[in-house]
Design an enzyme around this catalytic site. Structure first.
Site, PDB file in Angstrom:
ATOM      1  N   LYS A  81      -1.315  -5.176   4.040  1.00  0.00           N
ATOM      2  CA  LYS A  81      -2.399  -5.667   4.900  1.00  0.00           C
ATOM      3  C   LYS A  81      -1.862  -6.281   6.198  1.00  0.00           C
ATOM      4  CE  LYS A  81      -5.932  -5.470   4.444  1.00  0.00           C
ATOM      5  NZ  LYS A  81      -6.723  -4.383   5.129  1.00  0.00           N
ATOM      6  N   ASP A 107       0.819  -1.217   0.000  1.00  0.00           N
ATOM      7  CA  ASP A 107       0.000   0.000   0.000  1.00  0.00           C
ATOM      8  C   ASP A 107       0.850   1.263   0.000  1.00  0.00           C
ATOM      9  OD1 ASP A 107      -1.858  -2.175   1.199  1.00  0.00           O
ATOM     10  OD2 ASP A 107      -3.140  -0.518   0.515  1.00  0.00           O
TER      11      ASP A 107
HETATM   12  O1  MRU Z   1      -7.765  -3.077   2.920  1.00  0.00           O
HETATM   13  P1  MRU Z   1      -7.475  -3.447   1.500  1.00  0.00           P
HETATM   14  O2  MRU Z   1      -8.224  -4.629   1.024  1.00  0.00           O
HETATM   15  O3  MRU Z   1      -7.591  -2.250   0.576  1.00  0.00           O
HETATM   16  O4  MRU Z   1      -5.923  -3.837   1.534  1.00  0.00           O
HETATM   17  C1  MRU Z   1      -5.312  -4.181   0.319  1.00  0.00           C
HETATM   18  C2  MRU Z   1      -3.918  -4.652   0.470  1.00  0.00           C
HETATM   19  O5  MRU Z   1      -3.350  -4.661   1.547  1.00  0.00           O
HETATM   20  C3  MRU Z   1      -3.200  -5.045  -0.788  1.00  0.00           C
HETATM   21  O6  MRU Z   1      -2.257  -6.046  -0.542  1.00  0.00           O
HETATM   22  C4  MRU Z   1      -2.482  -3.821  -1.374  1.00  0.00           C
HETATM   23  O7  MRU Z   1      -3.344  -2.731  -1.472  1.00  0.00           O
HETATM   24  C5  MRU Z   1      -1.887  -4.110  -2.698  1.00  0.00           C
HETATM   25  S1  MRU Z   1      -3.105  -4.317  -3.951  1.00  0.00           S
HETATM   26  C6  MRU Z   1      -2.331  -4.594  -5.418  1.00  0.00           C
END
Ligand code: MRU
Length: 347
Positions: free
Chosen positions: A250, A239
């Site tokens: 995550k 992220d």
């Molecule tokens: O809370 P989320 O579902 O938006 O979290 C998403 C993630 O942690 C993904 O691994 C990250 O955004 C990379 S997506 C290519």
């Protein structure tokens, strides 16, 4: 190729010409439903509820969100301050994925040229993301196979970094798709990803559609799977990646990373360059989203924890750079743990 044709219809985010069509990720895999968003409140709510989610998909949604705000401003006679406030709300709807703010910032200078010009730039971002993901997949597969010998691979992944989390194809799952296309995937261990189950609901759905063998496991099983020698490599998304390579992803990613280091298998982070935040020297400055207690205390209103008990619900964690073996972007592979940080790469 048949897999490509089928994957082509996994579109998390699409512009209809007058609104944003989102594949509702809160109801997958039980129902495949879309919502069309035409106002800023609706978009902010969709982002917060994870109707649309995943860093690159949030970037594209944020960019189209500026076009939505411009249209609404025109319809409802907003002044410049009201428009600015609306765009700021979209930009801040979720804090951790840098792509959301970056997507908004990319198209904002075009606001004076109107909603059409903004939407055209957002569409360019969407198309770049799909192309970038293909490149990430190829670079990542080359790097992994260069270290793997001839055996079929057991890959572990966390959360969903697939077509659903991007404009198409995926980052971490783009690498998995590419490995599968080359006939090199034995199985994928899919961490279920508490508390909202992006792994068991979304990643498993994508892998099943693509015909890639997988097994969903509890998040708590992942370190043991790795230490027992059942996985050859872990591939995750990101992220926000700080200038020194510290990687926010995550919640639960750190446990995977520690186990990879202990077991001596590579932890590969696959992400577009737009997820790298060179303004942050290290991961200490990453804003970590904290989500509502109910997500932990009992899913879908069915309370499992005792009444009166509180919850701590950080949605992301930060993996120190020393635990990231390789960072795969659309421009190539950096071996982060070996000292090749994004900043040193001089991009
Ligand atoms: O809370 P989320 O579902 O938006 O979290 C998403 C993630 O942690 C993904 O691994 C990250 O955004 C990379 S997506 C290519």
């Amino acid at each position: 190729m048949e897999m490509d044709a089928r994957e082509h219809d996994v579109r998390a985010v699409e512009w209809t010409g007058d609104g944003l069509r989102l594949l509702d990720q809160t109801v997958l895999p039980g129902r495949v439903e879309h919502v069309v968003i035409r106002d800023v409140d609706g978009l902010v709510e969709a982002i917060r509820r994870l109707v649309v989610r995943g860093a690159p998909a949030l970037g594209v949604a944020g960019a189209f969100g500026v076009a939505i705000a411009l249209r609404q401003a025109e319809r409802e006679g907003w002044d410049a301050a009201a428009l600015d406030a609306a765009v700021a709300r979209i930009r801040a709807a979720r804090p951790t994925a840098v792509n959301l703010a970056a997507g908004v910032d990319r198209v904002r200078p075009l606001a004076a040229a109107g909603a059409e010009a903004v939407a055209a730039e957002a569409q360019a971002l969407l198309e770049e993301d799909v192309r970038g993901n293909r490149a990430i997949g190829a670079f990542g597969a080359d790097w992994i196979l260069g270290r793997a010998g001839d055996r079929p691979l057991r890959v572990l992944t966390h959360c969903n970094a697939g077509a659903l989390a991007t404009a198409g194809w995926g980052t971490a799952l783009g690498v998995v798709r590419e490995l599968h296309g080359r006939g090199r995937v034995e199985t994928v261990y899919v961490d279920e990803t508490r508390p909202l189950l992006q792994g068991s609901r979304l990643t498993a759905w994508e892998l099943a559609r693509a015909g890639i063998p997988c097994a969903v496991q509890a998040d708590g099983a992942a370190p043991s799977t790795i230490l027992r020698g059942l996985a050859d490599v872990a591939v995750i998304g990101a992220d926000r990646i700080a200038a020194n390579g510290d990687t926010a992803n995550k919640i639960g990613s750190v446990g995977v990373a520690l186990a990879c280091a202990a077991a001596g298998i590579p932890l590969v982070v696959a992400a577009p360059w737009s997820t790298v935040d060179l303004a942050l020297p290290d991961g200490g400055g990453v804003p970590i989203e904290e989500r509502p207690a109910e997500e932990i205390l009992g899913p879908d209103g069915a309370r499992t924890a005792p009444r009166g008990v509180g919850a701590f619900n950080p949605a992301f964690d930060v993996t120190p750079a020393r635990l990231v073996t390789a960072l795969v972007t659309e421009t190539g592979v950096l071996e982060v743990a070996a000292g090749e940080t994004p900043a040193l790469a001089g991009r």
